[in-house]
Write an enzyme that holds these catalytic residues in place. Structure first.
Site, PDB file in Angstrom:
ATOM      1  N   HIS A 271      -5.237  -3.342  -0.418  1.00  0.00           N
ATOM      2  CA  HIS A 271      -3.918  -2.702  -0.251  1.00  0.00           C
ATOM      3  C   HIS A 271      -4.059  -1.606   0.799  1.00  0.00           C
ATOM      4  O   HIS A 271      -5.066  -0.929   0.870  1.00  0.00           O
ATOM      5  CB  HIS A 271      -3.439  -2.079  -1.581  1.00  0.00           C
ATOM      6  CG  HIS A 271      -1.973  -1.814  -1.578  1.00  0.00           C
ATOM      7  ND1 HIS A 271      -1.434  -0.684  -1.015  1.00  0.00           N
ATOM      8  CD2 HIS A 271      -0.934  -2.554  -2.027  1.00  0.00           C
ATOM      9  CE1 HIS A 271      -0.119  -0.727  -1.139  1.00  0.00           C
ATOM     10  NE2 HIS A 271       0.214  -1.853  -1.751  1.00  0.00           N
ATOM     11  N   ASP A 328       0.160  -8.445  -6.623  1.00  0.00           N
ATOM     12  CA  ASP A 328       0.382  -9.905  -6.542  1.00  0.00           C
ATOM     13  C   ASP A 328      -0.683 -10.719  -7.259  1.00  0.00           C
ATOM     14  O   ASP A 328      -0.521 -11.931  -7.417  1.00  0.00           O
ATOM     15  CB  ASP A 328       0.418 -10.320  -5.056  1.00  0.00           C
ATOM     16  CG  ASP A 328       1.626  -9.719  -4.366  1.00  0.00           C
ATOM     17  OD1 ASP A 328       1.442  -8.955  -3.404  1.00  0.00           O
ATOM     18  OD2 ASP A 328       2.747  -9.976  -4.836  1.00  0.00           O
TER      19      ASP A 328
END
Ligand code: SDX
Length: 392
Positions: A271, A328
């Protein structure tokens, strides 16, 4: 707040911005919507309360929430001619491509919602979009399954009506599973906003040209579709299924992800902001266990996901680069357990992120922000003279 950054005075028209909507602390794994922690909101709020909070800045009282729900229900009918738009697509079209097109097509049927500037007109456009977007999302699934396109059942809730429009079979009564409704409500909350991510920045910069709310959101849907962004939830499941089909050996795929010459990345990992953990991933991982248990689903790819996570978190390559599971990584496993087809996962992300996009568009417009224009550092050729074609 710790972790706050100072922006140079020129930031105002570069696509960066000041915002009062969502606070992230990537080092501490903190995510707050208008000051409320994501953990509390996921546990105690329902999606429509969070929608109101993100857009208008405060949790609604009973009267405000009732009026908001009623205003959305009143706008939930989608013009029959919109069905001609989706009819033009082949059933093989990706749902995200259809959703972006349908969102843009809404402009033609709601011309007064295009370039609004007063708070009152913004509210009307916002309620219209919140009301119709889930129907358009459901239609992308119905199109792929060649099933009738239904409008919202106005006697059930916002999340319930989305599930019913997606899954009701002709001639059958759709039975709501409270576990599925609660899980979807929580997932939508967890996806609702995330500061200046790729798709939200897209919405703000398209909106800054005063292209209008619907056009800005259509652009946001397209940005979210990318496998490095919202499309990752579909890519995670495809990766886990590939690992399963290959015999379940996660080490091969971890080695591929580490190989600089191989474009493969471990989908659902890493991320730009979170460098210790994604707080949403923690909540979703717990919810995945609960939902699969409640639904009596034994999905072998959940075990593969857990073994992949464990192996990656022990591998120096991932540890050094602070690569952890993101939002996700586990969400697709819950969607799968709920019977949602893989190609629809990013559409579900879009339904969740819609209020965040809207809140950020509204903040940008009410703040009178100038047209966005990101800066560049020129690294091309210095001045040179034209050469005739015979001399090149
Ligand atoms: C979302 O911004 C947001 O908030 C987005 C989001 C939201 O709510 O809106 O949180 C939603 O988009 C989550 C991310 C979903 N995407 C994926 O899961 C795709 C896989 N992840 C990566 O593509 C990547 O981690 C990104 C795109 C998420 C972040 O990329 P960065 O921060 O630009 O990291 P990078 O490309 O600079 O990589 C740093 C290093 C590189 O190695 P080195 O060149 O230093 O040797 O880490 C490596 C990368 O190769 N790396 C990975 C990796 N992610 C980064 N290696 C293998 N697998 C990965 N997943």
């Amino acid at each position: 707040e710790t972790g706050a950054i100072t922006l140079d005075p020129g930031y105002k028209n570069t696509g960066s911005c000041e915002s009062a909507i969502t606070f992230l602390d990537g080092e501490k794994g903190i995510l707050r919507y208008r000051g409320y922690s994501i953990e509390e909101l996921a546990e105690k709020a329902d999606f429509l309360e969070v929608v109101y909070l993100l857009i208008f800045g405060e949790l609604p009282n009973k009267e405000q929430l009732t009026t908001f729900r009623q205003d959305i229900v009143a706008q939930s009918f989608v013009n029959e001619d919109m069905k001609k738009v989706i009819d033009g697509f082949p059933s093989t079209a990706h749902p995200m491509g259809m959703l972006s097109s349908l969102t843009s097509a809404l402009i033609a049927f709601n011309p007064k919602s295009v370039n609004v500037s007063s708070e009152e007109d913004m509210y009307k456009a916002i309620v219209k979009l919140l009301a119709k977007f889930p129907t358009l999302a459901a239609w992308t699934l119905r199109k792929k399954e060649t099933l009738p396109l239904e409008n919202r059942d106005t006697n059930v809730g916002y999340v319930e009506s989305l599930l019913k429009m997606m899954f009701q079979k002709p001639g059958e009564e759709y039975k709501f599973n409270p576990t599925v409704v609660d899980a979807l409500d929580k997932l939508l909350i967890l996806h609702a906003d995330h500061e200046q991510n790729c798709s939200t920045s897209t919405v703000r910069i398209v909106g800054s040209s005063h292209a209008g709310l619907f056009a800005s959101i259509s652009a946001g849907v397209s940005a979210l579709w990318g496998p490095l962004h919202g499309g990752a939830n579909q890519a995670v499941i495809e990766m886990l299924e590939e690992i399963k089909a290959d015999g379940g050996d996660t080490s091969k795929f971890i080695d591929k992800a580490k190989d600089k010459d191989d474009p493969f990345r471990l989908m659902g990992f890493g991320h730009r902001v979170y460098k210790n953990f994604d707080p949403r991933a923690r909540i979703i991982k717990k919810a995945a266990d609960e939902v699969l248990d409640a639904l009596g689903v034994n999905d072998p790819i959940l075990d593969i996901a857990k073994s992949l996570e464990k192996a990656a978190l022990e591998d120096p390559y991932f540890v050094e680069r602070k690569l952890y599971p993101n939002v996700d990584f586990y969400s697709g496993i819950i969607y799968r357990a709920m019977g949602i087809p893989t190609e629809m996962f990013t559409v579900m992300f879009a339904v969740g992120r819609l209020p965040g996009w809207i809140a950020q568009w509204r903040e940008m417009r009410l703040g009178g922000e100038p047209i966005g224009r990101p800066r560049q550092v020129y690294v091309g050729e210095p001045l040179r003279s034209f050469k005739e074609v015979d001399n090149r």
